[in-house]
Design a protein around this motif. Sequence first.
Motif, PDB file in Angstrom:
ATOM      1  N   LEU A   8       0.802  -1.195  -0.184  1.00  0.00           N
ATOM      2  CA  LEU A   8       0.034  -0.004   0.189  1.00  0.00           C
ATOM      3  C   LEU A   8       0.845   1.298  -0.069  1.00  0.00           C
ATOM      4  O   LEU A   8       1.979   1.115   0.383  1.00  0.00           O
ATOM      5  CB  LEU A   8      -0.842   0.245   1.061  1.00  0.00           C
ATOM      6  N   VAL A   9       0.178   2.427  -0.334  1.00  0.00           N
ATOM      7  CA  VAL A   9       0.944   3.615  -0.380  1.00  0.00           C
ATOM      8  C   VAL A   9       0.989   4.247   1.282  1.00  0.00           C
ATOM      9  O   VAL A   9       0.138   4.058   1.786  1.00  0.00           O
ATOM     10  CB  VAL A   9       0.270   4.698  -0.984  1.00  0.00           C
ATOM     11  N   GLU A  48       3.961  -0.991   3.723  1.00  0.00           N
ATOM     12  CA  GLU A  48       3.768   0.522   3.172  1.00  0.00           C
ATOM     13  C   GLU A  48       4.828   1.090   2.392  1.00  0.00           C
ATOM     14  O   GLU A  48       6.004   1.002   3.141  1.00  0.00           O
ATOM     15  CB  GLU A  48       3.320   1.189   4.379  1.00  0.00           C
ATOM     16  N   LEU A  49       4.746   1.305   1.372  1.00  0.00           N
ATOM     17  CA  LEU A  49       5.658   1.913   0.791  1.00  0.00           C
ATOM     18  C   LEU A  49       5.595   3.575   0.454  1.00  0.00           C
ATOM     19  O   LEU A  49       4.631   4.074   0.479  1.00  0.00           O
ATOM     20  CB  LEU A  49       5.855   1.355  -0.790  1.00  0.00           C
ATOM     21  N   HIS A  50       6.883   4.097   0.682  1.00  0.00           N
ATOM     22  CA  HIS A  50       6.727   5.424   0.662  1.00  0.00           C
ATOM     23  C   HIS A  50       6.525   6.257  -0.915  1.00  0.00           C
ATOM     24  O   HIS A  50       6.586   5.453  -1.746  1.00  0.00           O
ATOM     25  CB  HIS A  50       8.262   6.142   0.970  1.00  0.00           C
ATOM     26  N   THR A  51       5.602   7.113  -0.828  1.00  0.00           N
ATOM     27  CA  THR A  51       5.047   7.652  -2.193  1.00  0.00           C
ATOM     28  C   THR A  51       6.179   7.912  -3.136  1.00  0.00           C
ATOM     29  O   THR A  51       5.879   7.802  -4.425  1.00  0.00           O
ATOM     30  CB  THR A  51       4.398   9.010  -1.681  1.00  0.00           C
ATOM     31  N   ASP A  52       7.350   8.311  -2.882  1.00  0.00           N
ATOM     32  CA  ASP A  52       8.480   8.341  -3.716  1.00  0.00           C
ATOM     33  C   ASP A  52       8.531   7.243  -4.728  1.00  0.00           C
ATOM     34  O   ASP A  52       9.041   7.414  -5.743  1.00  0.00           O
ATOM     35  CB  ASP A  52       9.634   8.784  -3.232  1.00  0.00           C
ATOM     36  N   GLY A  53       8.281   6.020  -4.262  1.00  0.00           N
ATOM     37  CA  GLY A  53       8.397   4.793  -4.923  1.00  0.00           C
ATOM     38  C   GLY A  53       7.198   4.221  -5.860  1.00  0.00           C
ATOM     39  O   GLY A  53       7.179   3.447  -6.698  1.00  0.00           O
ATOM     40  N   TRP A  54       6.175   5.132  -5.780  1.00  0.00           N
ATOM     41  CA  TRP A  54       4.911   4.721  -6.673  1.00  0.00           C
ATOM     42  C   TRP A  54       4.850   5.914  -7.809  1.00  0.00           C
ATOM     43  O   TRP A  54       4.998   6.931  -7.723  1.00  0.00           O
ATOM     44  CB  TRP A  54       3.712   5.017  -5.829  1.00  0.00           C
ATOM     45  N   HIS A  55       4.551   4.993  -9.036  1.00  0.00           N
ATOM     46  CA  HIS A  55       4.316   6.026 -10.185  1.00  0.00           C
ATOM     47  C   HIS A  55       3.043   5.390 -10.997  1.00  0.00           C
ATOM     48  O   HIS A  55       2.747   4.178 -10.886  1.00  0.00           O
ATOM     49  CB  HIS A  55       5.539   5.840 -10.973  1.00  0.00           C
ATOM     50  N   GLY A  57       1.212   5.791 -14.591  1.00  0.00           N
ATOM     51  CA  GLY A  57       1.301   6.326 -15.957  1.00  0.00           C
ATOM     52  C   GLY A  57       2.753   7.101 -16.177  1.00  0.00           C
ATOM     53  O   GLY A  57       2.911   7.992 -17.002  1.00  0.00           O
ATOM     54  N   GLY A  58       3.907   6.463 -15.710  1.00  0.00           N
ATOM     55  CA  GLY A  58       4.868   6.838 -15.769  1.00  0.00           C
ATOM     56  C   GLY A  58       5.415   8.240 -15.186  1.00  0.00           C
ATOM     57  O   GLY A  58       6.635   8.997 -15.141  1.00  0.00           O
ATOM     58  N   ARG A  59       4.404   8.679 -14.327  1.00  0.00           N
ATOM     59  CA  ARG A  59       4.626  10.112 -13.359  1.00  0.00           C
ATOM     60  C   ARG A  59       4.457   9.796 -12.010  1.00  0.00           C
ATOM     61  O   ARG A  59       3.734   8.560 -11.510  1.00  0.00           O
ATOM     62  CB  ARG A  59       3.539  11.151 -14.029  1.00  0.00           C
ATOM     63  N   PRO A  60       5.399  10.609 -11.129  1.00  0.00           N
ATOM     64  CA  PRO A  60       5.268  10.112  -9.758  1.00  0.00           C
ATOM     65  C   PRO A  60       3.915  10.262  -9.051  1.00  0.00           C
ATOM     66  O   PRO A  60       3.061  11.108  -9.580  1.00  0.00           O
ATOM     67  CB  PRO A  60       6.139  11.263  -8.989  1.00  0.00           C
ATOM     68  N   PHE A  61       3.381   9.500  -8.269  1.00  0.00           N
ATOM     69  CA  PHE A  61       2.427   9.407  -7.572  1.00  0.00           C
ATOM     70  C   PHE A  61       2.230  10.757  -6.744  1.00  0.00           C
ATOM     71  O   PHE A  61       2.923  11.106  -5.778  1.00  0.00           O
ATOM     72  CB  PHE A  61       2.214   8.386  -6.754  1.00  0.00           C
ATOM     73  N   GLU A  62       0.874  11.371  -6.779  1.00  0.00           N
ATOM     74  CA  GLU A  62       0.773  12.625  -6.036  1.00  0.00           C
ATOM     75  C   GLU A  62      -0.673  12.369  -5.177  1.00  0.00           C
ATOM     76  O   GLU A  62      -1.373  13.453  -5.281  1.00  0.00           O
ATOM     77  CB  GLU A  62       0.836  13.701  -6.921  1.00  0.00           C
ATOM     78  N   GLY A  63      -0.894  11.299  -4.852  1.00  0.00           N
ATOM     79  CA  GLY A  63      -2.218  11.267  -4.290  1.00  0.00           C
ATOM     80  C   GLY A  63      -3.346  11.264  -4.871  1.00  0.00           C
ATOM     81  O   GLY A  63      -3.590  11.071  -6.133  1.00  0.00           O
TER      82      GLY A  63
END
Length: 99
Positions: A8-9, A48-55, A57-63
């Motif tokens: 999870l995020v 739980e994975l830090h949001t910096d590791g989530w992308h 559509g090729g873009r960083p995850f921003e919630g």
Amino acid sequence: MPFVNVKLVDGVFTPEEKHAMAKALTDVMVKFEGSEAFREVVWVLIEELHTDGWHIGGRPFEGPKSLMTILSKSKDVVEMIDGTPTTRKEWAAAAPVLG
């Protein structure tokens, strides 16, 4: 021993929600095994994975902002498709890569 791994995020769920999730996942495993004795050997790991590791559509995850962007792009793609493609070749022709 079954091992269920959930990623999870970070910070989306409270500890209580994560405990409830683990219990529900254990219940599902017990249901499919068919024996209550199985409950004691079901392992559930919630990472739980830090949001910096989530992308997405090729873009960083921003919630929620990222989710709204993706849903908007998905809607645009669906509206762009002509017909009802069912094969990979048909999808490529109906929704080509945009530059």
